[in-house]
Design a protein around this motif. Structure first.
Motif, PDB file in Angstrom:
ATOM      1  N   VAL A   1       0.857  -1.185   0.000  1.00  0.00           N
ATOM      2  CA  VAL A   1       0.000   0.000   0.000  1.00  0.00           C
ATOM      3  C   VAL A   1       0.888   1.228   0.000  1.00  0.00           C
ATOM      4  O   VAL A   1       1.920   1.272   0.675  1.00  0.00           O
TER       5      VAL A   1
ATOM      6  N   LYS B   1       5.916   3.085   0.316  1.00  0.00           N
ATOM      7  CA  LYS B   1       5.101   1.884   0.169  1.00  0.00           C
ATOM      8  C   LYS B   1       5.418   0.926   1.314  1.00  0.00           C
ATOM      9  O   LYS B   1       6.586   0.707   1.654  1.00  0.00           O
TER      10      LYS B   1
ATOM     11  N   GLU C   1      -5.483  -7.330   2.776  1.00  0.00           N
ATOM     12  CA  GLU C   1      -6.058  -5.992   2.634  1.00  0.00           C
ATOM     13  C   GLU C   1      -6.699  -5.538   3.943  1.00  0.00           C
ATOM     14  O   GLU C   1      -6.613  -4.360   4.316  1.00  0.00           O
TER      15      GLU C   1
END
Length: 281
Positions: free
Chosen positions: A116, A140, A236
């Protein structure tokens, strides 16, 4: 207080300070890194220091704006930098993962990895132009988790580094020894960003059976029913949990080691919550 039959204990509230139980367990780890000295000035209260670091992790406040109850902000910040550089926070994370593994609750058979991108406000290493944010400088976070979303390893890099180039590093960053892939088949679920030779090569080098699906594409049997449930979403969800810590949502740390240290502490707290749930369910 005894638990009434038929009721379940309430989950832990958000952790803003070290629970007594956890502090008692990590004291030997801290003393292994920083043995008490018999001479010289008294050492800072490291429990209060860690409480200050957790407060900063949760709130995202500037170090100099820490509440006075944590002591001098320079002391908290200085010790935190030592913790991050010396690997103490990673060792606390690893200790809690091993505790859950002894309970049989690290599910190695299915893993997932993803990255992410986020904003990075100040100069420093592990930064790069974010291709999704008008090339503003960003960072990231790449994370690998087990089948229930427990974080196993994490690395940081510039926002312009492709996920596939971080996969091998992320696998190598797993904080405890993995089972032998020859004895325990380990599957890894990845999104379409890893559907290239670099991503597949990293999976093969790590001894994984890779499962790479494009968005909306799932393996179906002849009747049209999914033969294998989607397992990619757990990473996620874990990233979403980490992003709730405001010091991780936007990076203010110039030193990438300090930023990674905050991620390691957040991952440790996630495993502590899992172990608490296992012990009190």
């Amino acid at each position: 207080m005894p638990v009434v039959e038929g009721t379940r204990e309430q989950p832990l509230p958000t952790i803003w300070e070290l629970p007594d139980e956890l502090w008692e367990e990590i004291v030997p780890i801290i003393e292994c890194f920083y043995p008490p000295a018999s001479t010289g000035r008294p050492r800072a209260d490291l429990r209060r220091v860690l409480d200050g670091v957790i407060h900063r992790l949760r709130s995202g406040c500037q170090w100099q704006h820490l509440p006075e109850r944590f002591g001098a902000s320079s002391t908290v910040h200085g010790w935190f930098q030592r913790f991050a550089a010396d690997g103490l926070l990673e060792e606390i994370w690893a200790y809690l993962v091993r505790e859950c593994e002894e309970l049989g609750e690290v599910r190695w058979e299915w893993q997932a990895a993803d990255g992410v991108m986020g904003k990075s406000r100040f100069t420093g290493g592990a930064r790069g132009p974010n291709p999704t944010d008008r090339a503003k400088m960003g960072t990231k976070k790449s994370v690998i988790v087990d089948a229930d979303g427990g974080p196993l390893g994490a690395v940081v890099a510039g926002a312009n580094v492709h996920d596939t180039k971080l996969l091998e590093q992320t696998i190598e960053a797993i904080v405890i020894a993995r089972p032998d892939p020859q004895k325990v088949i380990q599957n890894i679920c990845l999104d379409k960003g890893f559907d290239n030779p670099t991503g597949k090569g990293a999976c093969a080098a790590g001894g994984y059976v890779s499962h790479i699906r494009r968005i909306g594409e799932e393996k179906l049997d002849r009747s049209g029913v999914k033969a294998l449930p989607a397992r990619r979403w757990v990473v996620e969800r874990t990233i979403a949990w980490l992003q709730r810590c405001r010091a991780l949502l936007i990076r203010y740390d110039k030193n990438p080691t300090n930023y990674l240290g905050l991620i390691q502490l957040a991952c440790a707290l996630l495993w502590y919550r899992r172990r608490h749930r296992l012990q009190h369910c």
